[in-house]
Enzyme design. Sequence first.
Site, PDB file in Angstrom:
ATOM      1  N   LYS A 200     -12.620 -47.563   6.811  1.00  0.00           N
ATOM      2  CA  LYS A 200     -11.986 -46.254   7.008  1.00  0.00           C
ATOM      3  C   LYS A 200     -11.536 -45.695   5.653  1.00  0.00           C
ATOM      4  O   LYS A 200     -11.678 -44.504   5.386  1.00  0.00           O
ATOM      5  CB  LYS A 200     -10.809 -46.386   7.984  1.00  0.00           C
ATOM      6  CG  LYS A 200     -10.084 -45.078   8.287  1.00  0.00           C
ATOM      7  CD  LYS A 200     -10.879 -44.213   9.228  1.00  0.00           C
ATOM      8  CE  LYS A 200     -10.437 -42.773   9.404  1.00  0.00           C
ATOM      9  NZ  LYS A 200      -9.049 -42.456   9.515  1.00  0.00           N
ATOM     10  N   ASN A 204     -12.585 -42.145   4.044  1.00  0.00           N
ATOM     11  CA  ASN A 204     -11.590 -41.171   3.587  1.00  0.00           C
ATOM     12  C   ASN A 204     -11.723 -40.867   2.095  1.00  0.00           C
ATOM     13  O   ASN A 204     -11.442 -39.744   1.664  1.00  0.00           O
ATOM     14  CB  ASN A 204     -10.156 -41.664   3.889  1.00  0.00           C
ATOM     15  CG  ASN A 204      -9.823 -41.627   5.361  1.00  0.00           C
ATOM     16  OD1 ASN A 204      -9.251 -42.552   5.906  1.00  0.00           O
ATOM     17  ND2 ASN A 204     -10.199 -40.562   6.044  1.00  0.00           N
ATOM     18  N   ASN A 208     -12.543 -36.892   2.513  1.00  0.00           N
ATOM     19  CA  ASN A 208     -11.309 -36.115   2.357  1.00  0.00           C
ATOM     20  C   ASN A 208     -11.259 -35.329   1.040  1.00  0.00           C
ATOM     21  O   ASN A 208     -11.107 -34.095   1.072  1.00  0.00           O
ATOM     22  CB  ASN A 208     -10.075 -37.010   2.554  1.00  0.00           C
ATOM     23  CG  ASN A 208      -9.974 -37.529   3.975  1.00  0.00           C
ATOM     24  OD1 ASN A 208     -10.993 -37.685   4.641  1.00  0.00           O
ATOM     25  ND2 ASN A 208      -8.783 -37.801   4.456  1.00  0.00           N
ATOM     26  N   GLU A 283      -2.388 -37.367   0.990  1.00  0.00           N
ATOM     27  CA  GLU A 283      -2.321 -38.837   0.987  1.00  0.00           C
ATOM     28  C   GLU A 283      -3.218 -39.443  -0.097  1.00  0.00           C
ATOM     29  O   GLU A 283      -3.575 -40.600  -0.016  1.00  0.00           O
ATOM     30  CB  GLU A 283      -2.761 -39.358   2.355  1.00  0.00           C
ATOM     31  CG  GLU A 283      -1.827 -38.969   3.476  1.00  0.00           C
ATOM     32  CD  GLU A 283      -2.331 -39.444   4.833  1.00  0.00           C
ATOM     33  OE1 GLU A 283      -1.636 -40.230   5.475  1.00  0.00           O
ATOM     34  OE2 GLU A 283      -3.428 -39.024   5.225  1.00  0.00           O
TER      35      GLU A 283
HETATM   36  O1  KPL Z   1      -9.868 -39.539   8.881  1.00  0.00           O
HETATM   37  C1  KPL Z   1     -10.311 -38.442   8.657  1.00  0.00           C
HETATM   38  C2  KPL Z   1      -9.374 -37.472   8.050  1.00  0.00           C
HETATM   39  O2  KPL Z   1      -9.614 -36.282   8.067  1.00  0.00           O
HETATM   40  O3  KPL Z   1      -8.342 -37.938   7.550  1.00  0.00           O
HETATM   41  C3  KPL Z   1     -11.760 -38.124   8.920  1.00  0.00           C
HETATM   42  C4  KPL Z   1     -12.432 -39.345   9.522  1.00  0.00           C
HETATM   43  C5  KPL Z   1     -12.439 -37.742   7.643  1.00  0.00           C
HETATM   44  C6  KPL Z   1     -11.952 -37.046   9.957  1.00  0.00           C
HETATM   45  O4  KPL Z   1     -11.580 -35.780   9.538  1.00  0.00           O
END
Ligand code: KPL
Length: 319
Positions: A200, A204, A208, A283
């Site tokens: 994950k 990100n 992001n 973040e």
């Molecule tokens: O976790 C996400 C986020 O926006 O923080 C994703 C998986 C990219 C989905 O928008």
Amino acid sequence: MSKAKPPFTSESPLYILGAGAIGSLWASYGYQAGANIRLLLRNQATVNNYKKQGGISLIRANQALLSPVPADCPQSISSPIQHLLITTKAQQTLSALMAIKPHIADKAVLVLLQNGLGIAEQIRHEFPQATVLQGSTTEGCYRQTDFEFVHAGHGDTFIGTVNSNNKTDLAVVAQLAASLSFPPLMVSVSDNIEAVLWRKLAVNCVINPLTVIHRCRNGELLNTPETITQMRQIVDEILHLSTALNRDHWLEDLHEHVINIAKATADNRSSMLQDIEAGRETEIDAISGYLCRLAEEHNIKMPLNQQLLQDIKRISATN
Ligand code: KPL
């Protein structure tokens, strides 16, 4: 880890810290499922404002559902916190937890469900007797106005313990996962939550910051060869670091995985883009910042991720 407790009774409600998109999603469906849930808000003024709105409004398939979930601020908490779902932004977690520390039972179960890494270690340090579980979700939800959210797409949610093969621990995690599965939300147990969190984090680190730089929705990253190449190059750096850390087997199909997440969440604005658009702190430190610090400790160069980290900090500062 302590013995399994019955889930979320009036004596032992589920407290949710962080009334952002993910916290409000769980609070809303939990309330609708009849679970005893209490939202923890920053201060009395926020509680008053929340009460004026009548609760959390969650829009799903164009239908709004109002859930008047009871809410507290640190000064009004009346029962010891045994179960806490933490959905704050990574950088706000520790200060939010310290504000409610006197109310957190020694043996509380704290479930961390947020983007980024590095916060669980700080929590374990501050709450040595608590059980700290980590989780990851790809549920798509975004804020429309203060306490109004849109549940935009279904995803997967996993929780697990780090460094534990203990059967009792796993049974407690399984019970908690079942208790947190408020329809339509489903929480599953992962026996390798570190791998889930690392994957994950990788997603990100790519989606992001790029959606902020290109000011686009997740799926729009796939519209130009330039952004697809950028995605590939960022993934390559992460794979390189993962190989040095012996974690490459966690990321076998990472290129494909990142593309699939961008497709599956095509209409989403990433949480980082939403933060930038709303003038909030991002973040980035717990996402690309965490990755770059780890790379530095292992003498691995990550020029693209470093660049993204600097770019987002600059964009935030001039926002
Ligand atoms: O976790 C996400 C986020 O926006 O923080 C994703 C998986 C990219 C989905 O928008």
